[in-house]
Design a protein around this motif. Structure first.
Motif, short mmCIF file in Angstrom:
data_model
loop_
_atom_site.label_atom_id
_atom_site.label_comp_id
_atom_site.label_asym_id
_atom_site.label_seq_id
_atom_site.Cartn_x
_atom_site.Cartn_y
_atom_site.Cartn_z
N ARG A 19 -2.96 5.39 15.32
CA ARG A 19 -2.38 4.09 15.68
C ARG A 19 -1.48 3.57 14.56
O ARG A 19 -0.39 3.05 14.82
N ALA A 20 -1.92 3.75 13.32
CA ALA A 20 -1.10 3.33 12.18
C ALA A 20 0.15 4.20 12.06
O ALA A 20 1.23 3.71 11.73
N THR A 44 1.73 5.60 14.54
CA THR A 44 2.64 5.13 15.58
C THR A 44 3.35 3.85 15.15
O THR A 44 4.57 3.70 15.36
N ALA A 45 2.60 2.94 14.54
CA ALA A 45 3.21 1.68 14.07
C ALA A 45 4.25 1.95 12.99
O ALA A 45 5.31 1.32 12.96
N ASP A 46 3.95 2.89 12.09
CA ASP A 46 4.91 3.25 11.04
C ASP A 46 6.22 3.75 11.64
O ASP A 46 7.32 3.32 11.25
N LEU A 47 6.10 4.68 12.59
CA LEU A 47 7.30 5.28 13.17
C LEU A 47 8.06 4.28 14.04
O LEU A 47 9.30 4.32 14.10
N ASP A 48 7.34 3.39 14.70
CA ASP A 48 8.02 2.34 15.48
C ASP A 48 8.84 1.45 14.55
O ASP A 48 9.98 1.07 14.88
N TRP A 49 8.26 1.10 13.41
CA TRP A 49 8.99 0.26 12.44
C TRP A 49 10.21 1.00 11.90
O TRP A 49 11.31 0.44 11.82
N MET A 50 10.04 2.28 11.55
CA MET A 50 11.18 3.06 11.07
C MET A 50 12.25 3.19 12.14
O MET A 50 13.45 3.17 11.85
N ALA A 53 3.52 0.17 7.01
CA ALA A 53 4.83 0.57 6.47
C ALA A 53 5.80 -0.60 6.43
O ALA A 53 6.73 -0.60 5.62
N GLU A 54 5.59 -1.59 7.29
CA GLU A 54 6.47 -2.76 7.28
C GLU A 54 6.45 -3.46 5.93
O GLU A 54 7.42 -4.12 5.54
N GLN A 55 5.35 -3.31 5.20
CA GLN A 55 5.22 -3.96 3.90
C GLN A 55 6.02 -3.23 2.82
O GLN A 55 6.13 -3.72 1.70
N CYS A 56 6.59 -2.08 3.16
CA CYS A 56 7.41 -1.34 2.19
C CYS A 56 8.78 -1.97 2.01
O CYS A 56 9.44 -1.74 1.00
N GLY A 57 9.21 -2.73 2.99
CA GLY A 57 10.52 -3.34 2.90
C GLY A 57 11.63 -2.34 3.19
O GLY A 57 11.40 -1.24 3.70
N LEU A 104 8.72 5.65 -3.78
CA LEU A 104 7.60 6.17 -2.99
C LEU A 104 6.69 5.00 -2.66
O LEU A 104 6.09 4.40 -3.56
N CYS A 105 6.60 4.67 -1.39
CA CYS A 105 5.79 3.54 -0.95
C CYS A 105 4.52 4.06 -0.29
O CYS A 105 4.58 4.66 0.79
N VAL A 106 3.39 3.82 -0.92
CA VAL A 106 2.10 4.29 -0.42
C VAL A 106 1.49 3.21 0.47
O VAL A 106 1.43 2.04 0.09
N VAL A 107 1.05 3.62 1.65
CA VAL A 107 0.37 2.70 2.57
C VAL A 107 -0.94 3.33 3.02
O VAL A 107 -1.16 4.53 2.85
N GLY A 108 -1.79 2.51 3.62
CA GLY A 108 -3.09 3.00 4.04
C GLY A 108 -4.07 2.94 2.89
O GLY A 108 -4.16 1.94 2.17
N ASP A 109 -4.81 4.02 2.67
CA ASP A 109 -5.79 4.06 1.59
C ASP A 109 -5.11 4.03 0.23
O ASP A 109 -3.98 4.54 0.07
N LEU A 110 -5.80 3.49 -0.74
CA LEU A 110 -5.36 3.64 -2.12
C LEU A 110 -5.47 5.10 -2.52
O LEU A 110 -6.35 5.82 -2.03
N PRO A 111 -4.61 5.59 -3.39
CA PRO A 111 -4.70 7.00 -3.79
C PRO A 111 -6.04 7.31 -4.46
O PRO A 111 -6.50 6.56 -5.33
N HIS A 112 -6.67 8.37 -4.02
CA HIS A 112 -7.85 8.90 -4.70
C HIS A 112 -7.43 9.31 -6.12
O HIS A 112 -6.27 9.67 -6.33
#
Length: 305
Positions: free
Chosen positions: A122-123, A125-131, A101-105, A62-70
């Motif tokens: 925007r993020a 869209t970038a995630d899905l473009d990378w996938m 998401a690119e940082q998930c490898g 499970l690769c978390v991106v964006g905010d740190l988990p509350h």
């Protein structure tokens, strides 16, 4: 003699109830997992090779991106990870990779984007473009994707395997009140559960009926309400169990144990019928484990003998 007759009637009553519960479990399983697959999407370059089985995610990360988990999100995530390891027999590792998401490898990774405030379209869209590039999903180039709800999960299938993307809104403040806590926990659990089991929504039109599964939801019109509003949170929490029901844990065990290629195959339901007693026993042990208490919805109908 009277005592013997009463005892026999009790035994017959229990047996009849158990039989009814078994039939209800099979019916819910058919409704949640017996759906038809759509292998082509509008604008897609090619039909996708689709494979529906939550067991494919066993041992994934499970690769978390964006905010740190509350802190409340982190409690839910850790409890769910423990539940997946318990049922599937393989750990679900987790790390926060950063903003993209690119940082998930590469590898068998489920992407979870957490955010508070406005949806990060925007993020997304970038995630899905990378996938799209990594898995060769065939999604239209230049598309812009927007969040349609505060929590959404999508699994895509491409020439280079499948990829799951989850995006969930979480609390913006350190100490959310009871309603906000229930709301954010509920939507996170729902997206995680459906992503790891491929269970589909089940509409429940009888508002007086007790919920039997997290998949059930009563129809509500939320289009005019802000996602931040208490009316929105209250309506969504009341339309769906705020955690997993006994049946949901039962189905996690079923998905993990079923010797089928896909859980949309009719053989999956046949397996549940054959293994019902074993699955029921395992589920009873799982829901009694205090590690998973935070994930369970106490108001669900148990449907157990």
């Amino acid at each position: 003699m009277h005592r013997l007759i009463i005892s026999l009637l009790l035994v017959l009553g229990i047996a009849a109830e158990a039989s009814a519960n078994r039939a209800r479990y099979l019916e819910l399983a058919r409704r949640g997992w017996g759906y038809e697959l759509r292998t082509a999407l509008p604008g897609r370059a090619f039909p996708a090779p689709v494979h529906i089985n939550g067991r494919d995610l066993a041992g994934s990360s499970l690769c978390v991106v964006g905010d740190l988990p509350h802190p409340s999100s982190l409690r839910t995530l850790n409890a769910f990870r423990a539940l997946i390891e318990h049922t599937f027999g393989k750990p679900l590792t987790m790390r926060h990779a950063g903003r993209s998401a690119e940082q998930c490898g590469f590898g068998r990774t489920v992407i979870l984007r957490l955010y508070s405030g406005l949806p990060p379209n925007r993020a997304l869209t970038a995630d899905l473009d990378w996938m799209n590039r990594v898995h060769e999903l065939g999604l239209p180039k230049g598309s812009y994707y927007t969040a349609t709800s505060p929590a959404m999960a999508q699994t895509f299938f491409g020439k280079r395997g499948q990829g799951t993307h989850i995006m969930v809104k979480q609390p913006a403040f350190p100490r959310p009140d009871a309603l906000a806590t229930a709301f954010y926990k509920s939507i996170l659990i729902e997206e995680l559960f459906q992503s790891f089991t491929f269970g589909m929504d089940i509409m429940l039109f009888d508002r007086s009926a007790a919920f039997e599964t997290k998949l059930q939801e009563t129809p509500v019109n939320l289009h005019r309400l802000s996602w931040e509003s208490r009316d929105f949170m209250r309506a969504l929490v009341n339309s769906n169990p705020d955690g997993l029901c006994f049946f949901d844990v039962f189905m996690l065990h079923a998905v993990a144990q079923a010797p089928v290629d896909q859980t949309v195959d009719p053989e999956f339901i046949s397996f549940i019928d054959r293994a019902y007693d074993t699955l029921l026993t395992r589920t009873q042990g799982t829901v009694a484990d205090p590690r998973f208490a935070d994930l369970l919805a106490p108001g669900c109908a148990r449907l157990t003998p």
